[in-house]
Write a protein that holds these residues in place. Structure first.
Motif, PDB file in Angstrom:
ATOM      1  N   PHE A 102       0.453  27.170  -0.081  1.00  0.00           N
ATOM      2  CA  PHE A 102       1.825  26.917  -0.970  1.00  0.00           C
ATOM      3  C   PHE A 102       2.787  26.151  -0.163  1.00  0.00           C
ATOM      4  CE2 PHE A 102      -0.057  30.825  -3.123  1.00  0.00           C
ATOM      5  CZ  PHE A 102       0.272  30.760  -4.378  1.00  0.00           C
ATOM      6  N   LEU A 103       3.294  25.343  -1.026  1.00  0.00           N
ATOM      7  CA  LEU A 103       4.604  24.726  -0.589  1.00  0.00           C
ATOM      8  C   LEU A 103       5.786  25.109  -1.186  1.00  0.00           C
ATOM      9  CD1 LEU A 103       3.553  21.057  -0.478  1.00  0.00           C
ATOM     10  CD2 LEU A 103       2.803  22.594   1.292  1.00  0.00           C
ATOM     11  N   VAL A 104       6.932  25.013  -0.627  1.00  0.00           N
ATOM     12  CA  VAL A 104       8.181  25.174  -1.473  1.00  0.00           C
ATOM     13  C   VAL A 104       9.108  23.833  -1.281  1.00  0.00           C
ATOM     14  CG1 VAL A 104      10.487  26.545  -1.579  1.00  0.00           C
ATOM     15  CG2 VAL A 104       8.370  27.783  -0.800  1.00  0.00           C
ATOM     16  N   LYS A 105       9.407  23.398  -2.520  1.00  0.00           N
ATOM     17  CA  LYS A 105      10.240  22.314  -2.406  1.00  0.00           C
ATOM     18  C   LYS A 105      11.082  22.216  -3.544  1.00  0.00           C
ATOM     19  CE  LYS A 105      11.137  17.980  -1.168  1.00  0.00           C
ATOM     20  NZ  LYS A 105      11.500  17.586   0.432  1.00  0.00           N
ATOM     21  N   ASP A 106      12.453  21.956  -3.118  1.00  0.00           N
ATOM     22  CA  ASP A 106      13.512  22.055  -4.018  1.00  0.00           C
ATOM     23  C   ASP A 106      13.816  23.377  -4.791  1.00  0.00           C
ATOM     24  OD1 ASP A 106      14.412  19.508  -3.433  1.00  0.00           O
ATOM     25  OD2 ASP A 106      12.879  18.658  -4.885  1.00  0.00           O
ATOM     26  N   GLY A 107      13.058  24.416  -4.040  1.00  0.00           N
ATOM     27  CA  GLY A 107      13.051  25.709  -4.586  1.00  0.00           C
ATOM     28  C   GLY A 107      12.269  26.205  -5.629  1.00  0.00           C
ATOM     29  N   GLU A 108      11.088  25.140  -5.714  1.00  0.00           N
ATOM     30  CA  GLU A 108      10.085  25.240  -6.491  1.00  0.00           C
ATOM     31  C   GLU A 108       8.721  25.557  -5.584  1.00  0.00           C
ATOM     32  OE1 GLU A 108       8.953  21.816  -8.615  1.00  0.00           O
ATOM     33  OE2 GLU A 108       9.203  23.242 -10.509  1.00  0.00           O
ATOM     34  N   LEU A 109       8.128  26.474  -6.222  1.00  0.00           N
ATOM     35  CA  LEU A 109       6.559  26.719  -5.367  1.00  0.00           C
ATOM     36  C   LEU A 109       5.515  25.848  -6.004  1.00  0.00           C
ATOM     37  CD1 LEU A 109       7.073  29.098  -3.734  1.00  0.00           C
ATOM     38  CD2 LEU A 109       5.492  30.479  -5.121  1.00  0.00           C
ATOM     39  N   LEU A 110       5.008  25.216  -5.136  1.00  0.00           N
ATOM     40  CA  LEU A 110       3.876  24.084  -5.301  1.00  0.00           C
ATOM     41  C   LEU A 110       2.507  24.544  -4.750  1.00  0.00           C
ATOM     42  CD1 LEU A 110       5.959  21.041  -4.626  1.00  0.00           C
ATOM     43  CD2 LEU A 110       5.586  22.068  -6.829  1.00  0.00           C
ATOM     44  N   THR A 111       1.444  24.607  -5.646  1.00  0.00           N
ATOM     45  CA  THR A 111       0.212  25.148  -4.982  1.00  0.00           C
ATOM     46  C   THR A 111      -0.993  24.045  -5.663  1.00  0.00           C
ATOM     47  OG1 THR A 111      -1.174  27.071  -4.265  1.00  0.00           O
ATOM     48  CG2 THR A 111      -0.586  26.830  -6.661  1.00  0.00           C
ATOM     49  N   PRO A 112      -2.019  23.786  -4.853  1.00  0.00           N
ATOM     50  CA  PRO A 112      -3.219  23.141  -5.406  1.00  0.00           C
ATOM     51  C   PRO A 112      -3.735  23.561  -6.692  1.00  0.00           C
ATOM     52  CG  PRO A 112      -3.320  23.286  -2.973  1.00  0.00           C
ATOM     53  CD  PRO A 112      -2.252  24.211  -3.507  1.00  0.00           C
ATOM     54  N   TYR A 113      -4.391  22.765  -7.482  1.00  0.00           N
ATOM     55  CA  TYR A 113      -5.135  23.532  -8.697  1.00  0.00           C
ATOM     56  C   TYR A 113      -6.423  23.933  -7.720  1.00  0.00           C
ATOM     57  CZ  TYR A 113      -3.321  19.843 -11.562  1.00  0.00           C
ATOM     58  OH  TYR A 113      -2.324  18.808 -12.414  1.00  0.00           O
ATOM     59  N   THR A 114      -7.129  24.660  -8.399  1.00  0.00           N
ATOM     60  CA  THR A 114      -8.479  25.392  -8.030  1.00  0.00           C
ATOM     61  C   THR A 114      -9.536  24.603  -8.125  1.00  0.00           C
ATOM     62  OG1 THR A 114      -8.756  26.968  -9.731  1.00  0.00           O
ATOM     63  CG2 THR A 114      -7.431  27.823  -8.107  1.00  0.00           C
ATOM     64  N   LYS A 115      -9.570  23.238  -7.946  1.00  0.00           N
ATOM     65  CA  LYS A 115     -10.531  22.306  -8.073  1.00  0.00           C
ATOM     66  C   LYS A 115     -11.192  22.110  -6.630  1.00  0.00           C
ATOM     67  CE  LYS A 115      -7.886  18.763  -8.571  1.00  0.00           C
ATOM     68  NZ  LYS A 115      -7.593  17.408  -8.793  1.00  0.00           N
ATOM     69  N   SER A 116     -10.659  22.325  -5.619  1.00  0.00           N
ATOM     70  CA  SER A 116     -11.176  22.474  -4.168  1.00  0.00           C
ATOM     71  C   SER A 116     -10.944  23.710  -3.520  1.00  0.00           C
ATOM     72  CB  SER A 116     -11.068  21.212  -3.626  1.00  0.00           C
ATOM     73  OG  SER A 116     -11.608  20.316  -4.240  1.00  0.00           O
ATOM     74  N   CYS A 117     -10.282  24.684  -4.199  1.00  0.00           N
ATOM     75  CA  CYS A 117     -10.085  25.893  -3.215  1.00  0.00           C
ATOM     76  C   CYS A 117     -10.335  27.128  -4.006  1.00  0.00           C
ATOM     77  CB  CYS A 117      -8.542  25.916  -3.017  1.00  0.00           C
ATOM     78  SG  CYS A 117      -7.381  26.072  -4.331  1.00  0.00           S
ATOM     79  N   LEU A 118     -10.704  28.232  -3.303  1.00  0.00           N
ATOM     80  CA  LEU A 118     -11.113  29.357  -4.006  1.00  0.00           C
ATOM     81  C   LEU A 118      -9.854  29.980  -4.730  1.00  0.00           C
ATOM     82  CD1 LEU A 118     -13.159  31.881  -3.661  1.00  0.00           C
ATOM     83  CD2 LEU A 118     -11.704  32.781  -1.983  1.00  0.00           C
ATOM     84  N   PRO A 119     -10.176  30.208  -5.999  1.00  0.00           N
ATOM     85  CA  PRO A 119      -8.853  30.970  -6.610  1.00  0.00           C
ATOM     86  C   PRO A 119      -8.578  32.370  -6.123  1.00  0.00           C
ATOM     87  CG  PRO A 119     -10.881  30.332  -8.233  1.00  0.00           C
ATOM     88  CD  PRO A 119     -11.215  30.181  -6.669  1.00  0.00           C
ATOM     89  N   GLY A 120      -7.941  32.421  -4.935  1.00  0.00           N
ATOM     90  CA  GLY A 120      -7.660  33.548  -4.191  1.00  0.00           C
ATOM     91  C   GLY A 120      -6.975  34.750  -4.922  1.00  0.00           C
ATOM     92  N   ILE A 121      -7.345  35.737  -4.881  1.00  0.00           N
ATOM     93  CA  ILE A 121      -7.040  36.815  -5.583  1.00  0.00           C
ATOM     94  C   ILE A 121      -5.325  37.176  -4.870  1.00  0.00           C
ATOM     95  CG2 ILE A 121      -7.000  39.571  -5.723  1.00  0.00           C
ATOM     96  CD1 ILE A 121     -10.034  39.031  -5.910  1.00  0.00           C
ATOM     97  N   THR A 122      -4.963  36.673  -3.698  1.00  0.00           N
ATOM     98  CA  THR A 122      -3.835  36.956  -3.122  1.00  0.00           C
ATOM     99  C   THR A 122      -2.857  35.682  -3.865  1.00  0.00           C
ATOM    100  OG1 THR A 122      -4.887  37.603  -1.240  1.00  0.00           O
ATOM    101  CG2 THR A 122      -2.365  37.434  -1.145  1.00  0.00           C
ATOM    102  N   ARG A 123      -3.527  34.453  -4.122  1.00  0.00           N
ATOM    103  CA  ARG A 123      -2.737  33.445  -4.360  1.00  0.00           C
ATOM    104  C   ARG A 123      -2.306  33.949  -5.914  1.00  0.00           C
ATOM    105  NH1 ARG A 123      -4.509  29.749  -8.260  1.00  0.00           N
ATOM    106  NH2 ARG A 123      -3.746  27.427  -8.105  1.00  0.00           N
ATOM    107  N   ARG A 124      -3.221  34.445  -6.894  1.00  0.00           N
ATOM    108  CA  ARG A 124      -2.712  34.731  -8.318  1.00  0.00           C
ATOM    109  C   ARG A 124      -1.490  35.968  -8.169  1.00  0.00           C
ATOM    110  NH1 ARG A 124      -3.102  32.480 -12.535  1.00  0.00           N
ATOM    111  NH2 ARG A 124      -0.810  33.560 -12.567  1.00  0.00           N
ATOM    112  N   THR A 125      -1.709  36.874  -7.129  1.00  0.00           N
ATOM    113  CA  THR A 125      -0.679  37.731  -7.244  1.00  0.00           C
ATOM    114  C   THR A 125       0.670  37.191  -6.788  1.00  0.00           C
ATOM    115  OG1 THR A 125      -2.464  39.388  -6.152  1.00  0.00           O
ATOM    116  CG2 THR A 125      -0.003  39.993  -5.669  1.00  0.00           C
ATOM    117  N   VAL A 126       0.631  36.301  -5.702  1.00  0.00           N
ATOM    118  CA  VAL A 126       1.944  35.656  -5.196  1.00  0.00           C
ATOM    119  C   VAL A 126       2.429  34.765  -6.526  1.00  0.00           C
ATOM    120  CG1 VAL A 126       2.747  33.924  -3.530  1.00  0.00           C
ATOM    121  CG2 VAL A 126       1.200  35.911  -2.873  1.00  0.00           C
TER     122      VAL A 126
END
Ligand SMILES: Cc1ncc(COP(=O)(O)O)c(C=O)c1O
Length: 306
Positions: free
Chosen positions: A205-229
């Motif tokens: 995850f990145l934080v930019k201008d107070g907004e949370l940014l994260t990649p689509y799940t095209k090339s990453c595991l749709p993590g259970i922790t990712r969803r929770t966060v």
């Protein structure tokens, strides 16, 4: 030639000898064996999960069991027991090991023994091999991780769907080896188009201008922790956006953090030698870490018998 010495984050607590589950038996780790013809060993033909126990409860057990069955289904592997039976087998094994806290484990299911070991899965005659292995784990590295950007790209979903948590971790391993060679904790991996995918064993995850940014799940595991966060961030009224993220955006982020069952929520303080934000865990990372820790101590399936 590189010699790999134990990393500072490598587990130190190998003192307790946890029983291993192998096809319905619970055996001391030194006696836990599977066949040299095992499909996972020969072809990475198997699936797994990484699950964690906190305060006497198994976090998100039902989500992990669901993902395990979906990964197996994608590989046409019949686990040979129902999700309810597998869940009960896991809980029984945790009880046999008197596990109550700080424990991370992997249920692994392979297609079974392939004799002779040829690619054609029809050479498997018996059923799947089912194993549970685990050990103690400590809290997230809140001092902050130093990472590089790996030269190894993450597999796109048009090769192996990122939803399949398979034993095929070759490129993740190459990325981690690159990080170790370059003297840092981990590596961020890009997708085939050069956008951020994930870290070697965690989502990013990145934080930019107070907004949370994260990649689509095209090339990453749709993590259970990712969803929770993502859910925790939205509860804080933070905006969360899934989109393609460039290296320029990573190095200009105010905060960067990784998420995963094993990783928890860990700040990244340096990317390719460039300091991120103030060089320590940022405000949003710290707040979400506190929310996550509150959640893990309150949720989960009790290990103890009902
Ligand atoms: C490659 C990869 N990405 C992301 C994750 C995080 O997934 P989860 O939050 O479901 O543990 C993992 C977990 O091991 C992983 O191996």
């Amino acid at each position: 030639m590189t010699t790999l010495s134990p990393a500072s984050s490598a587990p130190r607590n190998a003192s307790k000898d946890f029983l291993v589950y192998v096809n319905g038996e619970m055996v001391p780790s030194q006696q836990a064996v599977i066949s040299v013809f095992d499909s996972g060993l020969n072809f990475a033909d198997g699936v797994f999960e990484g699950i964690r126990v906190y305060a006497g409860r198994v976090l998100h057990l039902e989500h992990h069991v669901k993902r395990l069955f979906e990964s197996a289904n994608a590989f046409d592997i019949s686990i040979g027991m129902t999700p309810a039976a597998l869940t009960e087998a896991i809980l029984e094994w945790l009880r046999a090991n008197s596990v109550s806290d700080g424990f991370h484990f992997r249920p692994i299911v392979t297609r079974g023994n392939r004799i002779p070991p040829r690619l054609d899965p029809r050479f498997c005659t018996g059923g799947s091999n089912i194993m549970f292995v685990g050990g103690s784990i400590g809290p997230a590295n809140m001092k902050g991780q130093r990472v590089v950007i790996s030269s190894v790209r993450q597999i796109n979903s048009d090769a192996i769907d990122a939803r399949i948590k398979s034993l095929n971790y070759g490129n993740n391993l190459l990325a981690r080896l690159e990080a170790i060679r370059r003297g840092v904790d981990d590596a961020l991996m890009l997708d085939s188009q050069g956008f951020l995918a994930e870290a070697s064993a965690a989502n990013a995850f990145l934080v930019k201008d107070g907004e949370l940014l994260t990649p689509y799940t095209k090339s990453c595991l749709p993590g259970i922790t990712r969803r929770t966060v993502i859910d925790l961030a939205r509860r804080r009224n933070l905006s969360v956006v899934e989109r393609d993220l460039t290296v320029t955006e990573i190095i200009n982020a105010e905060e960067v953090f990784l998420t995963g069952t094993g990783t928890e929520l860990a700040p990244v303080v340096e990317v390719e030698g460039r300091t991120i934000g103030s060089g320590t865990a940022g405000e949003i990372t710290t707040a979400l870490y506190a929310d996550y820790m509150a959640l893990v101590s309150a949720e989960g399936v009790p290990v103890t018998a009902k």
